[in-house]
Design an enzyme around this catalytic site. Structure first.
Site, short mmCIF file in Angstrom:
data_model
loop_
_atom_site.label_atom_id
_atom_site.label_comp_id
_atom_site.label_asym_id
_atom_site.label_seq_id
_atom_site.Cartn_x
_atom_site.Cartn_y
_atom_site.Cartn_z
N ARG A 59 48.00 33.16 39.09
CA ARG A 59 49.05 34.33 39.04
C ARG A 59 50.45 33.45 38.64
O ARG A 59 51.39 34.44 38.04
CB ARG A 59 49.03 35.04 40.31
CG ARG A 59 47.99 35.94 40.55
CD ARG A 59 48.08 36.69 41.94
NE ARG A 59 47.15 37.70 41.72
CZ ARG A 59 47.00 38.55 42.71
NH1 ARG A 59 47.66 38.13 43.98
NH2 ARG A 59 46.01 39.67 42.77
N LYS B 189 29.84 46.42 48.41
CA LYS B 189 29.95 48.14 48.82
C LYS B 189 29.95 48.92 47.74
O LYS B 189 30.99 49.16 46.88
CB LYS B 189 31.02 48.29 49.67
CG LYS B 189 31.01 47.67 51.05
CD LYS B 189 32.25 47.54 51.92
CE LYS B 189 32.42 48.89 52.50
NZ LYS B 189 33.74 48.83 53.31
N GLY C 44 38.98 40.35 42.20
CA GLY C 44 38.89 39.21 42.84
C GLY C 44 37.91 38.34 42.77
O GLY C 44 37.98 37.26 42.36
N GLY D 34 42.68 44.75 43.17
CA GLY D 34 42.44 46.07 43.37
C GLY D 34 43.25 46.85 42.41
O GLY D 34 43.02 48.10 41.99
#
Ligand code: 3PG
Ligand code: MG
Length: 406
Positions: free
Chosen positions: A44, A208, A364, A387
């Site tokens: 980053r 999930k 991620g 996200g």
């Protein structure tokens, strides 16, 4: 030629001359740190170099602001951005100054006395709860530090925080810009979302289903194929009537899974679920393992990776694709025994890319996997946003993007 519609609206730094200006740049330096507060992955930071270098080369100065982690109780040693000063100085090749508070008299002084070419890093924005609350008075205080505002924090663009969005109202529209990270992330995402060459395969994994419903739904209007792996696959397996033992399952999402399968059918999108799985008798690196069909997992056993048949079938779909989006791993790749599936997918994506496909890896865990297995240079684009990229692919307008454009 590819011309992203979105980008025509983007105010990037290319067209601006920063000579004599103090640029207040929101970056996402939320990087992983070791116990000794050493950076373990500086992707980053590296990504923001073109933005910083352009401002400095023009003859401007740079005030960098970021969050780090999720501090809950104000200033916390562990989350201090001071840990980044030395590594950043080394990466940039110039000494970086540090303000131990992101607002207040001393930060103002330090920002005002910056000489051309100098770089100042501010202390963690989240040491003030006002940052996450999107407090306007706090945003206004930050805004006093610079003449212009550059938003280059793509990874935080899904947050409507003081420094990422609210601050925009304190800069005239001609004094707000997207940095090069923002620009390249949006170009890459739009290439997949809006300009995809078919066949377009979306590979969706992770634990999930509930985290991925919206992205799958949005992709059903765009993709030709959707590969589903990882823990979330077992909710789909059970929804189709399979026996999944003690694999991960969100029972309250079985109907959603059924609906998604039906929608895909109606829209002519092929959904590929893993035919077999590597199953284990416990969630551990030293578990007993065997390969079984994903819909016939014995009681007490759980699927922790896609199996060899699934790898072959998925790889074939991927190799035929012209556009590939990958979000989420296929198994528990952090443990060696359950990483073959994710590796096989990485291999197939790399091969397709070599043969001309456009591939974007975002989110991620899949980014961590691609980096871990050494594939980051073998795919077209690796996103710095977890996200944020996910929400972009859900079709949402990201507050950090909207704020610059408005
Ligand atoms: C991230 O790593 O997800 C971004 O830096 C945003 O951080 P957050 O999820 O704590 O808001
Ligand atoms: Mg996050």
């Amino acid at each position: 030629m590819f011309q992203p519609t979105h980008l025509l609206l983007m105010k990037t730094i290319d067209s601006y001359n920063f000579a004599g200006k103090r640029a207040l740049v929101r970056v996402d330096f939320n990087v992983p740190l070791s116990e000794k507060s050493e950076i373990t992955d500086d992707t980053r930071i590296q990504a923001t170099l073109p933005t910083i270098r352009k401002i400095i080369a023009d003859g401007g100065s740079c005030i960098l602001m970021s969050h780090l982690g999720r501090p809950k109780d104000g200033p916390t040693e562990k989350y201090s951005l001071k840990h980044l000063v030395n590594p950043l100085s080394v990466i940039l090749g110039v000494p970086v100054k540090f303000a131990d508070d992101c607002i207040g008299a001393s930060a103002l002084d330090q920002a005002a006395s910056l000489q051309l070419g100098e770089i100042l890093l501010l202390e963690n924005l989240r040491f003030y709860k006002e940052e996450e609350k999107g407090d306007a008075a706090f945003a206004e205080k930050l805004s006093k530090l610079g003449d212009v505002w550059v938003n280059d924090a793509f990874g935080t663009a899904h947050r409507a925080h003081a420094s990422t969005a609210v601050i925009a109202e304190f800069f005239a529209p001609d004094k707000r810009f997207f940095g090069t990270v923002m620009e390249s992330e949006v170009i890459a995402a739009d290439k997949v979302l809006k300009q995809s060459e078919k066949p377009f395969t979306a590979i969706i994994g992770g634990a999930k289903v509930s985290d991925k419903i919206m992205i799958v739904e949005n992709l059903l209007d765009r993709a030709t194929d959707v590969i589903i792996g990882g823990g979330m696959a077992y909710t789909f397996m059970k929804a189709r009537g399979g026996k999944i033992g003690s694999s991960l399952c969100e029972d309250d999402r079985l109907d959603t899974a059924r609906e998604l399968l039906q929608k895909a059918l109606d829209k002519g999108v092929s959904i590929h679920l893993p035919e077999d799985s590597v199953i284990a008798d416990k969630f551990a690196a030293d578990a007993e393992t065997m390969v079984r069909p994903s819909d016939a997992i014995p009681d007490g056993w759980m699927g922790l990776d896609i199996g060899p048949k699934a790898c072959g079938i998925f790889a074939e779909v991927i190799r035929k694709s012209k556009t590939i989006l990958w979000n989420g791993p296929m198994g528990v790749f952090e443990m060696e025994v359950f990483q073959a599936g994710t590796k096989a997918i990485a291999d197939a994506v790399a091969e397709a890319t070599e043969h001309g496909a456009y591939s974007l890896v975002g989110g991620g865990d899949s980014v961590a996997a691609v980096n871990k297995f050494g594939y980051s240079d073998k795919v077209s684009y690796v996103s710095t946003g977890g996200g944020a990229m996910l929400e972009y692919f859900e079709g949402k307008v990201l507050p950090g993007i909207a704020a610059v454009n408005e």
